[in-house]
Design an enzyme around this catalytic site. Structure first.
Site, PDB file in Angstrom:
ATOM      1  N   CYS A 324       0.836  -1.201   0.000  1.00 52.74           N
ATOM      2  CA  CYS A 324       0.000   0.000   0.000  1.00 52.74           C
ATOM      3  C   CYS A 324       0.872   1.253   0.000  1.00 52.74           C
ATOM      4  CB  CYS A 324      -0.913   0.009   1.211  1.00 52.74           C
ATOM      5  SG  CYS A 324      -1.966  -1.428   1.245  1.00 52.74           S
ATOM      6  N   ASP A 325       1.876   1.270  -0.854  1.00 48.42           N
ATOM      7  CA  ASP A 325       2.721   2.454  -0.982  1.00 48.42           C
ATOM      8  C   ASP A 325       2.841   2.752  -2.461  1.00 48.42           C
ATOM      9  OD1 ASP A 325       4.930   4.241  -1.228  1.00 48.42           O
ATOM     10  OD2 ASP A 325       5.579   3.648   0.775  1.00 48.42           O
TER      11      ASP A 325
END
Ligand SMILES: *Cc1c(COP(=O)(O)O)cnc(C)c1O
Length: 376
Positions: A324-325
């Site tokens: 989730c980056d």
């Protein structure tokens, strides 16, 4: 991709991405260096892949080692290499590390400034020092410029200080940049090196060694010259700049020794388009920048990615990792062609991933474990 790796993957039952590295390929690569640069000793750059099996294999073949830290030093000694086969090549060392390495019998250190000479003189008296000179890294895909190396014109001052402090001013080193495509990249550095040798001679100091660094490529998407061509070009440049008084030479290959020995098997987690009329698909794998593919920063290294549908029609994709980056995108600026028939759940092979992958993997970002490595 070797038959042994293919066989291993066929029988693997564990889930999650993994790197499989064929030690036979490392052995062949080591022998290729010996052949391409017959009078040059190989110091394996341990940071490329410090797996104990690799260190043990290379130690057994007679290789020397380039280390950057005490942990790497302990690993190399544990693999059976003696301290006289170790070069402490990091130019940025704590004095306590230098002392610890010296206590273990290491007496070859790289420096690139006067402050580092003073540290070595205090912590490792009488040792040999190599002065690293700056290279701009042009022609390489992963440059190591600016951060390391003094201006060549300053090297003789640094080596003279070493001499005055009771150290052995032993030679000059440089690194032409990793994944270097230009076989002539060593020429300019060797011209500068020869001038450092001359400047030292004028001051009554005889240098002995040239450390030619790394830079030897692995084969990724882009074609690379053969190792033999590098050897020939380097030898021509040595002759050109040193004449008959050839210095002792060493190389420090990392990528060139282990890069093509490894393959990562990964899985397609999701394929999507951001809108129905988009041409480009987003393909998310279960491995990304945080799990070993850090060298895709700036899309520098473009790994070959194989699927089981490679004969089908291809269409451009953006490839990303699972976390989730938003920096966890591998290829976006230059789209990557993948088969239109590629499906969620398919396995893909990311080739030539034996160097600079496993140790770059984070310890658990977003709950993903470090990249598993199998040495076969
Ligand atoms: C990383 C490194 C190497 C290895 O470079 P490759 O391009 O991977 O061969 C060699 N020498 C030094 C000092 C390094 O830092």
């Amino acid at each position: 991709m070797t038959a042994r790796i293919r066989e291993f993957l066929k029988h693997r039952t564990q889930d999650g991405p993994c790197l499989v590295l064929d030690l036979d390929v490392v052995r062949e690569n080591y022998q290729s260096f010996a052949k391409a640069l017959p009078d040059t000793k190989v110091f394996y750059a341990v940071k490329a892949n410090p797996a104990p099996e690799i260190l043990k294999l290379l130690a057994g073949l007679g290789s020397c080692f380039d280390v950057a830290s005490m942990s790497e030093t302990h690993d190399v000694l544990a693999a059976g290499a003696t301290p006289d086969r170790i070069s402490y090549g990091n130019t940025i060392k704590k004095e306590s590390e230098i002392a610890a390495a010296f206590a273990l019998g290491i007496t070859l250190f790289a420096v690139d400034c006067e402050a580092e000479v003073e540290k070595v003189a205090r912590a490792a008296p009488g040792s040999r020092v190599i002065c690293r000179i700056h290279c701009d890294g042009s022609g390489s895909e992963w440059p190591l410029s600016r951060k390391f190396g003094c201006e060549p014109a300053y090297a003789a001052d640094i080596l003279e200080l070493a001499h005055k402090r009771g150290l052995v001013a032993h030679g000059v080193s440089f690194h032409v940049g990793s994944q270097q495509h230009n076989v002539e990249a060593w020429d300019r550095a060797l011209a500068s090196t020869a001038s450092v040798f001359r400047a030292c001679t004028e001051r009554g100091i005889t240098l002995a060694m040239v450390n030619l660094g790394g830079g030897f490529p692995a084969r990724y998407v882009r074609k690379t010259p053969k190792l033999e061509s590098y050897g020939k070009a380097i030898f021509r440049s040595l002759r050109k700049h040193f004449g008959n008084a050839l210095p002792e030479t060493i190389v420090e290959p990392g990528r060139g020794l282990v890069g093509n020995a490894g393959v990562i098997e990964a899985e397609v987690v999701l394929i999507t388009k951001r809108s129905p009329e988009d041409e480009v698909r987003w393909v998310y794998l279960d491995i990304g920048k945080f799990h070993g593919l850090a060298e895709t920063i700036d899309e520098s290294i473009r790994y070959p990615i194989r699927t089981t549908h490679d004969r089908d029609e291809m269409a451009p994709c953006i490839i990303a990792g699972p976390t989730c980056d938003s920096v966890d995108v591998l290829y976006e600026k230059t789209h990557y062609p993948l088969p239109v028939s590629l499906a969620i759940g398919d396995k893909v092979l990311i080739e030539a991933t034996g160097a600079y992958t496993a140790t770059y993997s984070s310890i658990g970002f977003n709950g993903y474990p470090p990249l598993r490595q199998y040495l076969i």
